[in-house]
Design a protein around this motif. Structure first.
Motif, mmCIF file in Angstrom:
data_model
loop_
_atom_site.group_PDB
_atom_site.id
_atom_site.type_symbol
_atom_site.label_atom_id
_atom_site.label_comp_id
_atom_site.label_asym_id
_atom_site.label_seq_id
_atom_site.Cartn_x
_atom_site.Cartn_y
_atom_site.Cartn_z
ATOM 1 N N PRO A 1 0.831 -1.200 0.000
ATOM 2 C CA PRO A 1 0.000 0.000 0.000
ATOM 3 C C PRO A 1 0.869 1.255 0.000
ATOM 4 O O PRO A 1 2.073 1.208 0.268
ATOM 5 C CB PRO A 1 -0.795 -0.134 1.309
ATOM 6 N N PRO A 2 0.285 2.419 -0.336
ATOM 7 C CA PRO A 2 1.060 3.667 -0.377
ATOM 8 C C PRO A 2 1.796 3.973 0.928
ATOM 9 O O PRO A 2 2.926 4.471 0.896
ATOM 10 C CB PRO A 2 -0.009 4.719 -0.680
ATOM 11 N N SER A 3 1.171 3.708 2.058
ATOM 12 C CA SER A 3 1.837 3.988 3.338
ATOM 13 C C SER A 3 3.103 3.146 3.497
ATOM 14 O O SER A 3 4.154 3.632 3.972
ATOM 15 C CB SER A 3 0.879 3.712 4.493
ATOM 16 N N ALA A 4 3.026 1.872 3.114
ATOM 17 C CA ALA A 4 4.201 1.006 3.189
ATOM 18 C C ALA A 4 5.257 1.439 2.174
ATOM 19 O O ALA A 4 6.467 1.365 2.447
ATOM 20 C CB ALA A 4 3.799 -0.442 2.947
ATOM 21 N N PHE A 5 4.798 1.920 1.005
ATOM 22 C CA PHE A 5 5.747 2.365 -0.013
ATOM 23 C C PHE A 5 6.519 3.603 0.462
ATOM 24 O O PHE A 5 7.712 3.759 0.196
ATOM 25 C CB PHE A 5 5.000 2.660 -1.317
ATOM 26 N N GLU A 6 5.836 4.492 1.176
ATOM 27 C CA GLU A 6 6.520 5.671 1.728
ATOM 28 C C GLU A 6 7.586 5.249 2.746
ATOM 29 O O GLU A 6 8.715 5.765 2.732
ATOM 30 C CB GLU A 6 5.511 6.608 2.388
ATOM 31 N N THR A 7 7.225 4.315 3.619
ATOM 32 C CA THR A 7 8.198 3.812 4.594
ATOM 33 C C THR A 7 9.399 3.201 3.903
ATOM 34 O O THR A 7 10.555 3.427 4.299
ATOM 35 C CB THR A 7 7.536 2.765 5.508
ATOM 36 N N LEU A 8 9.133 2.428 2.873
ATOM 37 C CA LEU A 8 10.207 1.773 2.137
ATOM 38 C C LEU A 8 11.101 2.796 1.430
ATOM 39 O O LEU A 8 12.338 2.674 1.443
ATOM 40 C CB LEU A 8 9.593 0.811 1.121
ATOM 41 N N MET A 9 10.485 3.826 0.826
ATOM 42 C CA MET A 9 11.248 4.840 0.102
ATOM 43 C C MET A 9 12.160 5.621 1.056
ATOM 44 O O MET A 9 13.326 5.888 0.742
ATOM 45 C CB MET A 9 10.289 5.793 -0.608
ATOM 46 N N ARG A 10 11.658 5.959 2.208
ATOM 47 C CA ARG A 10 12.468 6.715 3.168
ATOM 48 C C ARG A 10 13.549 5.838 3.808
ATOM 49 O O ARG A 10 14.607 6.343 4.206
ATOM 50 C CB ARG A 10 11.580 7.329 4.242
ATOM 51 N N ALA A 11 13.287 4.534 3.914
ATOM 52 C CA ALA A 11 14.317 3.638 4.444
ATOM 53 C C ALA A 11 15.444 3.428 3.437
ATOM 54 O O ALA A 11 16.605 3.245 3.826
ATOM 55 C CB ALA A 11 13.697 2.285 4.810
ATOM 56 N N ALA A 12 15.107 3.494 2.137
ATOM 57 C CA ALA A 12 16.118 3.304 1.099
ATOM 58 C C ALA A 12 16.870 4.589 0.772
ATOM 59 O O ALA A 12 17.993 4.539 0.257
ATOM 60 C CB ALA A 12 15.468 2.760 -0.172
ATOM 61 N N PHE A 13 16.263 5.761 1.071
ATOM 62 C CA PHE A 13 16.902 7.052 0.782
ATOM 63 C C PHE A 13 16.892 7.931 2.031
ATOM 64 O O PHE A 13 16.221 8.965 2.077
ATOM 65 C CB PHE A 13 16.169 7.761 -0.367
ATOM 66 N N PRO A 14 17.628 7.539 3.064
ATOM 67 C CA PRO A 14 17.664 8.347 4.287
ATOM 68 C C PRO A 14 18.673 9.486 4.162
ATOM 69 O O PRO A 14 19.407 9.595 3.161
ATOM 70 C CB PRO A 14 18.107 7.341 5.343
ATOM 71 N N THR A 15 18.723 10.324 5.164
ATOM 72 C CA THR A 15 19.764 11.349 5.219
ATOM 73 C C THR A 15 21.110 10.677 5.470
ATOM 74 O O THR A 15 21.176 9.532 5.927
ATOM 75 C CB THR A 15 19.470 12.354 6.336
ATOM 76 N N SER A 16 22.164 11.382 5.169
ATOM 77 C CA SER A 16 23.502 10.795 5.342
ATOM 78 C C SER A 16 23.775 10.432 6.793
ATOM 79 O O SER A 16 24.458 9.442 7.083
ATOM 80 C CB SER A 16 24.567 11.778 4.839
ATOM 81 N N SER A 17 23.229 11.199 7.715
ATOM 82 C CA SER A 17 23.459 10.916 9.136
ATOM 83 C C SER A 17 22.605 9.756 9.647
ATOM 84 O O SER A 17 22.901 9.180 10.691
ATOM 85 C CB SER A 17 23.151 12.163 9.963
ATOM 86 N N ALA A 18 21.537 9.431 8.900
ATOM 87 C CA ALA A 18 20.628 8.364 9.348
ATOM 88 C C ALA A 18 20.924 7.019 8.699
ATOM 89 O O ALA A 18 20.198 6.050 8.936
ATOM 90 C CB ALA A 18 19.182 8.759 9.063
ATOM 91 N N ARG A 19 21.941 6.942 7.893
ATOM 92 C CA ARG A 19 22.281 5.674 7.243
ATOM 93 C C ARG A 19 22.798 4.677 8.285
ATOM 94 O O ARG A 19 23.591 5.008 9.159
ATOM 95 C CB ARG A 19 23.329 5.877 6.160
ATOM 96 N N VAL A 20 22.324 3.429 8.169
ATOM 97 C CA VAL A 20 22.743 2.345 9.060
ATOM 98 C C VAL A 20 23.152 1.151 8.200
ATOM 99 O O VAL A 20 23.112 1.208 6.964
ATOM 100 C CB VAL A 20 21.605 1.959 10.038
ATOM 101 N N LYS A 21 23.530 0.082 8.860
ATOM 102 C CA LYS A 21 23.952 -1.114 8.122
ATOM 103 C C LYS A 21 22.826 -1.685 7.265
ATOM 104 O O LYS A 21 23.071 -2.247 6.204
ATOM 105 C CB LYS A 21 24.446 -2.178 9.102
ATOM 106 N N ALA A 22 21.595 -1.520 7.742
ATOM 107 C CA ALA A 22 20.450 -2.080 7.009
ATOM 108 C C ALA A 22 20.073 -1.257 5.787
ATOM 109 O O ALA A 22 19.282 -1.717 4.950
ATOM 110 C CB ALA A 22 19.248 -2.192 7.941
ATOM 111 N N THR A 23 20.622 -0.035 5.627
ATOM 112 C CA THR A 23 20.224 0.830 4.515
ATOM 113 C C THR A 23 20.521 0.181 3.168
ATOM 114 O O THR A 23 19.702 0.227 2.243
ATOM 115 C CB THR A 23 20.939 2.185 4.624
ATOM 116 N N GLU A 24 21.695 -0.419 3.027
ATOM 117 C CA GLU A 24 22.057 -1.060 1.766
ATOM 118 C C GLU A 24 21.117 -2.211 1.427
ATOM 119 O O GLU A 24 20.799 -2.443 0.254
ATOM 120 C CB GLU A 24 23.492 -1.565 1.835
ATOM 121 N N ARG A 25 20.647 -2.905 2.435
ATOM 122 C CA ARG A 25 19.712 -4.005 2.190
ATOM 123 C C ARG A 25 18.352 -3.469 1.736
ATOM 124 O O ARG A 25 17.683 -4.070 0.886
ATOM 125 C CB ARG A 25 19.578 -4.871 3.445
ATOM 126 N N PHE A 26 17.925 -2.330 2.292
ATOM 127 C CA PHE A 26 16.692 -1.703 1.822
ATOM 128 C C PHE A 26 16.850 -1.212 0.386
ATOM 129 O O PHE A 26 15.913 -1.303 -0.420
ATOM 130 C CB PHE A 26 16.304 -0.537 2.733
#
Length: 597
Positions: free
Chosen positions: A382-407
C-alpha cells in the motif's frame, strides 16, 4: 651408746624381710629406734580412730571433729553425681545421632542387626524409609516422535471427530491439535527449545521447524482435512494457537528472570504439537492470517520485540502457501515496525529484512508479485508502506545504518509492485492520489537530493495515471511551494520525454494557468525574500511549460484538421464517377486555409 646413737636393727616383720630380701642386695636400713616407736604408736591410734569415724566426719569418741575431710567428701560426691549425669546425657545423645544418621550414611555391607538393636533400645519399631533411585525417562526428540505417527490412524481419528462434532468445527480443530499433543507428549522443552531457537536462528533456519519432521503422507492427510474447515473456525484456531505459544513464552521468561541459571521450562503440553498444527493451517489456508491481521495489529498482547520472531515465523508459513499473501502480510504488519521508535532496533530491522529477502528470493517471485500486485481490490504494497520503504532506502547521510544497503537492494522490485496495476483502473487512480501527497512533501525536503529526485519522478508518474492528480496538485501548490518548484523544473528540463507520457495536455495547461494566477497574487502581496524567490522561479517554469503546451496543442489541432480534410477528399473521390470534374485550385485553397504548422 645412748638413745641417739645409730643402731642397725633387723626388720620386725619377718614376712616383709623375706619379701624384700632380694631387693636389699645386702643393705640394711638405718633407723632411730625411739623415733620408730613413736611413729608406730601414731599409726595404730589412727587405725583405731578410723573404725570409729562417722559418716558426717566426726569421731565416735569425744575428740575434735575433722571439718575439712567432710567438705572434701561432699565435694567429691557432688562431682561424681555431675559426671554420672553428663555421661548419661552424652550416651543418650550419641544414641539419637546414631539412629538419625543411620539411614543416610548406611554402607552396603553394614549388618541389619545393628539397626534392630538400636531400634529396640529406643523403643522404635518403625520401618526404615529407603529412597528408591529415580528412573530417568528416555529423551525423545521431535523427529523420533513424529516418525511414530501412523497416517491411517490419523485419518481414522479425523473421520471420527468430524462425525462426532459435525457442527462444531472449533472443537474439531482442538481435537486435531490434541492428537499431535499426545504424539509429542514425550518431547520435553529441552528437546524443542523453540524460544532460544527463534531468538538465535535466522529466518531461513526456522522456516520449516518443526514441520520438516512430519512425513509427506501425514502432512497431506492433515491439510486435506484442514481444507474442508471454514475460514472463521480456522481464524479462531490461529489466535488460540498463538495465545498458547505466547503463554508458554511468558512462562519461560518468568522462569529465566526468577533464577540465576537458565532453567528449561517443562510445558504441560508439548509446544511442538501447537507449532505443527499451526504451520499446517497457515500453509494450506494462508488467507486466514490476513483475516486475523486487524486483531494482531490492534491488540497489544500480540505486539512487542519478544513476539516478533513468532509473527515472522507465521508469515513464512503463509508464504509457503501463497507468496503474494506473504508480501501482503509483510507490508501491512511487519514493515511498519521500522517506523516505531521503541520497537525498532537492529534486531527488529534484521528480521524485517530477512523476511522480505526470503520472499523476493523465491522462484519467479517478481513475476508472481507484479502480476498479483492488486489482491481483492487491495494493493500488496500500500502507499503507506511504499513511503516507509522509500524513506528507508533514501535516508539522510546521518541516518544511514547497516540495514540501509539491504533496503536499497529490495527497493526496485518492491517499487515495481507498489506501482503496478491496470492503467486507469480504480485501484490505480486511488493509489496515485495517495502517493502524490507524500511524494510532494518528500520532494520539498532539503538535504536529501536522492530522495528528492526519486520522489519527483514518482510524482510525475502519478500525474500520468490520473488526471485528477492535477487538481490535487493545485490544492497542495502553495503549501508545498519548494517541492512544486522542483517538479516544475524537472518538467521543463525533460519535457520532450515527459510530454510523450501524457495522455492529454489539457489538465496540465489548466493547472499551469492556475499556478500563474496564484503566483501573481502572492508576488503582489509581498513576503519574505526566500518565498518571493520561489514564486518567481515557479512562475518562470509555469510560463515556459505553458508555451510548449500551447505550441503542442496547436500542432495537434492542425494535424487533426489535415486528417479530416484528407478523409473528406478521399471519400469524395471514391463517390465521384468523374475525377476530371474536380477543381484542383479549390483543393489547394482548402489546404492553404488550414492553420500553419
Amino acid at each position: 651408746m645412748d638413745e641417739r646413737a645409730v643402731a642397725l636393727e633387723p626388720q620386725v616383720n619377718g614376712e616383709d624381710e623375706a619379701t624384700n630380701a632380694p631387693s636389699n642386695h645386702g643393705w640394711q636400713k638405718v633407723t632411730y629406734a625411739k623415733r620408730n616407736r613413736k611413729q608406730q604408736s601414731k599409726t595404730s591410734d589412727s587405725a583405731v580412730n578410723s573404725d570409729t569415724a562417722r559418716v558426717n566426719g566426726t569421731l565416735a569418741t569425744g575428740d575434735k571433729p575433722n571439718v575439712f575431710r567432710s567438705l572434701e567428701q561432699q565435694s567429691e560426691d557432688r562431682r561424681r553425681r555431675v559426671l554420672e549425669a553428663q555421661k548419661v546425657a552424652a550416651a543418650a545423645a550419641a544414641d539419637d545421632r546414631q539412629i538419625r544418621s543411620k539411614p543416610k550414611h548406611r554402607s552396603d555391607d553394614e549388618d541389619d542387626d545393628s539397626d534392630g538393636v538400636v531400634a529396640a533400645e529406643n523403643g522404635q519399631d518403625q520401618e526404615k524409609k529407603v529412597k528408591k533411585p529415580k528412573v530417568k525417562k528416555p529423551k525423545v526428540t521431535v523427529a523420533e516422535a513424529a516418525s511414530k505417527i501412523d497416517a491411517a490412524d490419523l485419518e481414522t481419528f479425523l473421520v471420527d471427530i468430524s462425525a462426532s462434532y459435525e457442527s462444531k468445527e472449533d472443537i474439531q480443530l482442538m481435537r486435531f491439535a490434541d492428537y499431535f499433543g499426545r504424539v509429542f507428549s514425550a518431547v520435553s522443552s529441552s528437546q524443542f527449545p523453540w524460544v532460544k531457537m527463534f531468538r538465535e536462528s535466522t529466518v531461513a533456519k526456522i522456516a520449516d521447524v518443526p514441520l520438516c519432521h512430519i512425513s509427506d503422507v501425514v502432512y497431506k492427510t492433515s491439510v486435506d482435512w484442514i481444507n474442508r474447515r471454514s475460514s472463521e473456525a480456522l481464524g479462531s484456531f490461529v489466535l488460540w494457537s498463538l495465545d498458547c505459544i505466547h503463554s508458554d513464552l511468558a512462562s519461560q521468561q518468568a522462569v529465566t528472570k526468577g533464577s540465576k541459571k537458565g532453567v528449561q521450562h517443562a510445558s504441560s503440553k508439548s509446544q511442538a504439537a501447537i507449532f505443527v498444527a499451526l504451520a499446517m493451517v497457515l500453509r494450506r489456508k494462508p488467507d486466514v492470517l490476513i483475516n486475523v491481521l486487524p486483531t494482531l495489529r490492534e491488540n497489544s498482547k500480540y505486539q512487542g520485540q519478544d513476539k516478533l520472531p513468532v509473527i515472522v515465523w507465521m508469515v513464512v508459513q503463509a508464504c509457503q502457501g501463497d507468496l503474494a499473501v506473504g508480501l501482503y502480510l509483510w507490508a501491512h504488519n511487519i514493515l511498519p515496525i521500522v517506523n516505531g521508535k521503541s520497537s525498532c532496533n537492529p534486531q527488529s530491522r534484521d528480521l524485517v529484512l530477512q523476511l522480505v529477502e526470503r520472499i523476493l528470493s523465491a522462484p519467479k517471485a517478481r513475476t508472481i508479485l507484479v502480476n498479483g500486485a492488486i489482491r481483492k481490490g487491495e494493493r500488496l504494497v500500500p502507499p503507506s508502506a511504499f513511503e516507509t520503504l522509500m524513506r528507508a532506502a533514501f535516508p539522510t547521510s546521518s541516518a544511514r545504518v547497516k540495514a540501509t544497503e539491504r533496503f536499497e537492494a529490495v527497493y526496485p522490485t518492491l517499487k515495481e509492485v507498489a506501482l503496478a496495476g491496470p492503467a486507469g483502473s480504480k485501484a490505480m487512480k486511488q493509489a496515485s492520489q495517495q502517493i502524490l501527497v507524500f511524494t510532494i512533501k518528500a520532494v520539498g525536503e532539503s538535504g536529501i537530493s536522492e530522495l528528492s529526485d526519486e520522489a519527483s519522478s514518482i510524482f510525475i508518474w502519478c500525474l500520468t495515471q490520473n488526471p485528477d492528480c492535477y487538481k490535487q496538485w493545485d490544492k497542495l501548490y502553495l503549501d508545498n511551494l519548494e517541492g512544486s518548484v522542483k517538479i516544475l523544473r524537472k518538467l521543463d528540463e525533460q519535457w520532450k520525454v515527459l510530454s510523450l507520457k501524457q495522455s492529454s495536455l489539457d489538465p496540465l495547461r489548466e493547472t499551469l494557468k492556475s499556478f500563474t494566477d496564484k503566483n501573481e497574487k502572492e508576488l503582489a502581496g509581498g513576503g519574505d525574500a526566500a518565498h518571493q524567490a520561489l514564486l518567481k522561479d515557479a512562475d518562470k517554469y509555469c510560463k515556459g511549460i505553458l508555451g510548449r503546451v500551447s505550441r503542442g496543442h496547436g500542432c495537434m489541432k492542425s494535424l487533426t484538421l489535415v486528417a479530416i480534410a484528407g478523409v473528406a477528399v478521399g471519400a469524395a473521390a471514391l463517390m465521384s464517377p468523374n475525377m476530371e470534374s474536380w477543381d484542383l485550385k479549390k483543393l489547394s485553397v482548402l489546404f492553404s486555409s488550414s492553420p500553419s504548422f
